[in-house]
Write a protein that holds these residues in place. Sequence first.
Motif, PDB file in Angstrom:
ATOM      1  N   PRO A 189       3.584  -5.868   6.468  1.00 37.38           N
ATOM      2  CA  PRO A 189       2.871  -4.175   7.197  1.00 37.38           C
ATOM      3  C   PRO A 189       4.260  -3.914   8.416  1.00 37.38           C
ATOM      4  CG  PRO A 189       0.744  -5.617   7.116  1.00 37.38           C
ATOM      5  CD  PRO A 189       2.241  -6.785   7.088  1.00 37.38           C
ATOM      6  N   SER A 190       4.177  -3.481   8.260  1.00 38.50           N
ATOM      7  CA  SER A 190       5.458  -2.509   9.084  1.00 38.50           C
ATOM      8  C   SER A 190       5.433  -3.301  10.521  1.00 38.50           C
ATOM      9  CB  SER A 190       5.443  -0.865   9.776  1.00 38.50           C
ATOM     10  OG  SER A 190       5.114  -0.114   8.629  1.00 38.50           O
ATOM     11  N   ALA A 191       4.247  -3.257  11.764  1.00 34.62           N
ATOM     12  CA  ALA A 191       4.470  -3.932  12.993  1.00 34.62           C
ATOM     13  C   ALA A 191       4.810  -5.325  12.968  1.00 34.62           C
ATOM     14  CB  ALA A 191       2.920  -4.148  13.469  1.00 34.62           C
ATOM     15  N   ILE A 246       9.997   9.718   1.314  1.00 31.20           N
ATOM     16  CA  ILE A 246       9.613   9.404  -0.057  1.00 31.20           C
ATOM     17  C   ILE A 246       8.524   7.985  -0.140  1.00 31.20           C
ATOM     18  CG2 ILE A 246      11.082   7.267   0.921  1.00 31.20           C
ATOM     19  CD1 ILE A 246      11.526   7.385  -2.507  1.00 31.20           C
ATOM     20  N   ILE A 247       7.634   7.917   1.643  1.00 27.21           N
ATOM     21  CA  ILE A 247       6.772   7.065   1.034  1.00 27.21           C
ATOM     22  C   ILE A 247       5.716   8.282   1.424  1.00 27.21           C
ATOM     23  CG2 ILE A 247       4.999   5.434   2.338  1.00 27.21           C
ATOM     24  CD1 ILE A 247       8.037   4.899   4.323  1.00 27.21           C
ATOM     25  N   LEU A 248       6.004   9.369   2.111  1.00 27.90           N
ATOM     26  CA  LEU A 248       5.103  10.690   2.750  1.00 27.90           C
ATOM     27  C   LEU A 248       4.585  11.429   0.334  1.00 27.90           C
ATOM     28  CD1 LEU A 248       5.762  12.349   5.061  1.00 27.90           C
ATOM     29  CD2 LEU A 248       3.890  10.331   4.673  1.00 27.90           C
ATOM     30  N   GLY A 294      -1.592   1.681   8.058  1.00 26.71           N
ATOM     31  CA  GLY A 294      -0.681   1.681   7.112  1.00 26.71           C
ATOM     32  C   GLY A 294      -0.919   3.129   6.668  1.00 26.71           C
ATOM     33  N   TYR A 295      -0.060   3.594   6.047  1.00 26.01           N
ATOM     34  CA  TYR A 295       0.013   5.023   5.979  1.00 26.01           C
ATOM     35  C   TYR A 295      -1.032   5.454   4.858  1.00 26.01           C
ATOM     36  CZ  TYR A 295       4.472   4.114   7.568  1.00 26.01           C
ATOM     37  OH  TYR A 295       5.142   3.923   8.731  1.00 26.01           O
ATOM     38  N   ALA A 296      -1.076   4.436   4.218  1.00 22.64           N
ATOM     39  CA  ALA A 296      -2.507   5.185   3.074  1.00 22.64           C
ATOM     40  C   ALA A 296      -4.114   5.843   4.103  1.00 22.64           C
ATOM     41  CB  ALA A 296      -2.946   3.845   2.667  1.00 22.64           C
ATOM     42  N   THR A 312       9.568   2.899  12.677  1.00 24.42           N
ATOM     43  CA  THR A 312      10.040   3.748  13.793  1.00 24.42           C
ATOM     44  C   THR A 312       9.555   4.653  13.486  1.00 24.42           C
ATOM     45  OG1 THR A 312      11.313   4.113  11.834  1.00 24.42           O
ATOM     46  CG2 THR A 312      12.386   2.521  13.197  1.00 24.42           C
ATOM     47  N   SER A 313       8.844   5.956  12.655  1.00 21.66           N
ATOM     48  CA  SER A 313       8.637   6.954  12.703  1.00 21.66           C
ATOM     49  C   SER A 313       7.480   6.752  14.014  1.00 21.66           C
ATOM     50  CB  SER A 313       7.478   6.882  11.773  1.00 21.66           C
ATOM     51  OG  SER A 313       7.529   6.165  10.221  1.00 21.66           O
ATOM     52  N   ALA A 314       6.914   6.501  14.729  1.00 25.39           N
ATOM     53  CA  ALA A 314       5.604   6.537  15.634  1.00 25.39           C
ATOM     54  C   ALA A 314       6.907   6.894  16.519  1.00 25.39           C
ATOM     55  CB  ALA A 314       4.783   4.635  15.646  1.00 25.39           C
ATOM     56  N   ASP A 351       0.672  -1.065   0.024  1.00 21.98           N
ATOM     57  CA  ASP A 351      -0.080   0.135  -0.322  1.00 21.98           C
ATOM     58  C   ASP A 351       0.840   1.787   0.155  1.00 21.98           C
ATOM     59  OD1 ASP A 351       1.528   0.156   2.649  1.00 21.98           O
ATOM     60  OD2 ASP A 351      -0.826  -0.079   3.337  1.00 21.98           O
ATOM     61  N   GLN A 352       1.724   0.867  -0.523  1.00 23.01           N
ATOM     62  CA  GLN A 352       3.007   2.095  -0.570  1.00 23.01           C
ATOM     63  C   GLN A 352       3.504   3.016  -1.700  1.00 23.01           C
ATOM     64  OE1 GLN A 352       4.700   1.990   3.511  1.00 23.01           O
ATOM     65  NE2 GLN A 352       6.212   1.916   1.761  1.00 23.01           N
ATOM     66  N   PRO A 353       2.600   3.059  -3.354  1.00 20.71           N
ATOM     67  CA  PRO A 353       2.738   3.692  -4.104  1.00 20.71           C
ATOM     68  C   PRO A 353       4.134   4.423  -4.032  1.00 20.71           C
ATOM     69  CG  PRO A 353       0.854   5.228  -3.253  1.00 20.71           C
ATOM     70  CD  PRO A 353       1.537   4.051  -2.145  1.00 20.71           C
TER      71      PRO A 353
HETATM   72  N1  GLU Z   1      10.856   3.212   7.428  1.00 20.00           N
HETATM   73  C1  GLU Z   1      10.502   3.316   8.975  1.00 20.00           C
HETATM   74  C2  GLU Z   1      10.417   1.421   9.541  1.00 20.00           C
HETATM   75  O1  GLU Z   1      10.770   0.879   9.009  1.00 20.00           O
HETATM   76  C3  GLU Z   1       9.046   3.563   8.312  1.00 20.00           C
HETATM   77  C4  GLU Z   1       8.437   3.103   7.509  1.00 20.00           C
HETATM   78  C5  GLU Z   1       7.798   2.344   7.622  1.00 20.00           C
HETATM   79  O2  GLU Z   1       7.082   1.687   8.547  1.00 20.00           O
HETATM   80  O3  GLU Z   1       8.082   0.637   6.844  1.00 20.00           O
HETATM   81  O4  GLU Z   1       9.201   1.600  10.596  1.00 20.00           O
END
Ligand code: GLU
Length: 281
Positions: free
Chosen positions: A90-92, A199-201, A178-180, A159-161, A50-52
Amino acid sequence: MQKTRYAAAALAAVAALTLSACGGGDSAESESGSSAEAGGESLRIGIKFDQPGLGYDEGGSYSGFDVDVAKYVANELGVTEENIEWVEAPSANRENLLSNNQVDMIFATYSITDTRKEVVDFAGPYFVAGQDLLVPTDSDIAGPEDLEGKNLCSVTGSTSAQKIKDQYPGVQLVEQPGYAECVTAMGGGQIDAVTTDDIILAGLAAQEANAGKFKVVGNTFSEENYGVGLPKGSDRCEAVNEAITKMIDDGAWDEAITSNTEGADYTFNAELNPPTPAPCA
Ligand code: GLU
């Protein structure tokens, strides 16, 4: 599609066995040779769906910079595109997917960190991004210090959160899978800003449905080194690093980053990119 591929492989395997049975003689040799041709080495690769521009599922075909780097690396490891099974990561879920042997490697905007290194291995980095903010076009938020009391959305397990929790505790952090989903919530007015890698944003802002609605602030406040996630103790790190180095040297890296950010308002940090893969542990 999955089924068809396995069915075809099974048929080919049967054909190979039949052939070697008819041929007689050195059947062991022809059997192993044929089965390699029929099946080939395969890889299960975790990506974002989900990350264009990075990892994106377009109805069963996958696109983005992470996907292009993954295909290049897989090919260097002797695995052709049709023998890659793409798995949503997904990130988690990334550490768990690797620890539970549900994927062989992960290319999913996956920052190399010491905490993650306790449970998984990393090859790379193959890209360096920076954490930034996406805000409505008319917003005057210019950086994380403007977020006090505002609703900020990010993704669980990123890492962003984590950075917001550690360094900006006065911010109202809303976590999504997800960021979407974060961007949709901002479109609906419940969220003042979304935070993750620039780059994701930029990729999300460039989507047709979001045209003109949002802007990336352009004031990065971290360095995110994208690594290739591998199960702890994997013997693939060196080979993956060699493939990344080759991709950078032969121009394919440049082509991939350019084509996948085309149309997005994004320029990668040329001082930090392309990075040199770090020696494997
Ligand atoms: N690069 C960061 C991370 O690995 C944020 C992007 C993401 O969640 O995939 O957590």
